[in-house]
Design an enzyme around this catalytic site. Structure first.
Site, PDB file in Angstrom:
ATOM      1  N   GLY A   1       0.831  -1.193   0.000  1.00 56.09           N
ATOM      2  CA  GLY A   1       0.000   0.000   0.000  1.00 56.09           C
ATOM      3  C   GLY A   1       0.864   1.241   0.000  1.00 56.09           C
TER       4      GLY A   1
ATOM      5  CD  GLN B   1       3.412   5.821   2.621  1.00 56.82           C
ATOM      6  OE1 GLN B   1       2.438   5.283   2.132  1.00 56.82           O
ATOM      7  NE2 GLN B   1       4.349   5.132   3.259  1.00 56.82           N
TER       8      GLN B   1
ATOM      9  CB  CYS C   1       4.913   2.281   7.428  1.00 59.72           C
ATOM     10  SG  CYS C   1       4.495   3.774   6.510  1.00 59.72           S
ATOM     11  CG  LEU C   2       6.752   1.083   1.517  1.00 57.47           C
ATOM     12  CD1 LEU C   2       6.184   1.382   0.133  1.00 57.47           C
ATOM     13  CD2 LEU C   2       7.899   0.079   1.433  1.00 57.47           C
TER      14      LEU C   2
ATOM     15  CG  HIS D   1      -0.891   1.410   7.214  1.00 59.96           C
ATOM     16  ND1 HIS D   1       0.033   0.891   8.094  1.00 59.96           N
ATOM     17  CD2 HIS D   1      -0.185   2.241   6.386  1.00 59.96           C
ATOM     18  CE1 HIS D   1       1.230   1.395   7.822  1.00 59.96           C
ATOM     19  NE2 HIS D   1       1.134   2.209   6.777  1.00 59.96           N
ATOM     20  CD  GLU D   2      -1.161   2.507   2.664  1.00 63.73           C
ATOM     21  OE1 GLU D   2      -0.698   3.661   2.605  1.00 63.73           O
ATOM     22  OE2 GLU D   2      -0.472   1.518   2.957  1.00 63.73           O
TER      23      GLU D   2
ATOM     24  CG  HIS E   1       0.147   7.007   5.364  1.00 61.40           C
ATOM     25  ND1 HIS E   1       1.239   7.465   6.061  1.00 61.40           N
ATOM     26  CD2 HIS E   1       0.384   5.690   5.142  1.00 61.40           C
ATOM     27  CE1 HIS E   1       2.101   6.473   6.257  1.00 61.40           C
ATOM     28  NE2 HIS E   1       1.600   5.373   5.716  1.00 61.40           N
TER      29      HIS E   1
HETATM   30 NI    NI Z   1       2.438   3.423   5.706  1.00 56.85          NI
END
Ligand code: NI
Length: 179
Positions: free
Chosen positions: A46, A51, A94-95, A136-137, A140
């Site tokens: 995701g 990000q 998470c990236l 989660h996304e 963000h």
């Molecule tokens: Ni994330």
């Protein structure tokens, strides 16, 4: 398509509340396509636009397993319209928080309304990994990173490590090889 750079903690942009998208036009589709490529290459399941430094309410997701056909999801202006009382715990990563994983408890099932890549209104109901990933996304988009769901002590410990790493990078992170 183009691969974009992923920002990491403690980049303050990760705290921004992102702007809704007015029209799903060619420029938005280009961002979504670039996000998908960036996500696949990372690799991740995701990605939210912030990000890659774009403060718009855009998300890409693909929770298909290795060996299965790819199943990309494009979500514009996603909103959680329902969440179950039942919760589930997943170990999240998470990236933007590289190499840190922790258990997060969230509603086990959610319903999400959004626009797709063509600007068409859609609704999806999800459970399991997809339900977690959607939450989660969407977090963000409101400046929330998964470590914000951890205890203060744990969160501060993670933040401290990332601030330290960023400082080391700021000093150049150059260590000459001896001999
Ligand atoms: Ni994330």
């Amino acid at each position: 398509m183009a691969k974009l750079d992923i920002i990491t903690l403690p980049d303050p942009r990760l705290k921004l509340v992102c702007e809704p998208v007015a029209v799903v036009d060619a420029s938005i589709r280009k961002i979504l396509d670039d996000m998908l490529e960036t996500m696949y290459e990372a690799p991740g399941i995701g990605l939210a636009a912030i990000q890659v430094g774009i403060a718009k309410r855009l998300v890409t997701i693909d929770v298909s397993r290795e060996g299965e056909p790819k199943a990309p999801l494009f979500l514009v202006n996603p909103v959680i319209t329902w969440a179950s009382e039942e919760t589930g715990v997943y170990q999240e990563g998470c990236l933007s928080v590289p190499e840190h994983y922790d258990d997060v408890e969230r509603p086990a099932r959610v319903r999400v309304s959004h626009l797709d890549r063509d600007g068409k209104a859609c609704e999806i109901e999800a459970d399991g990994l997809l339900a977690t990933c959607l939450q989660h996304e969407i977090d963000h988009l409101d400046g929330i990173v998964f470590i914000d769901h951890l205890s203060r002590l744990k969160r501060e410990r993670v933040m401290k490590r990332f601030v330290k790493q960023a400082k080391a990078r700021g000093r150049g992170g150059f260590f000459p090889t001896m001999g």
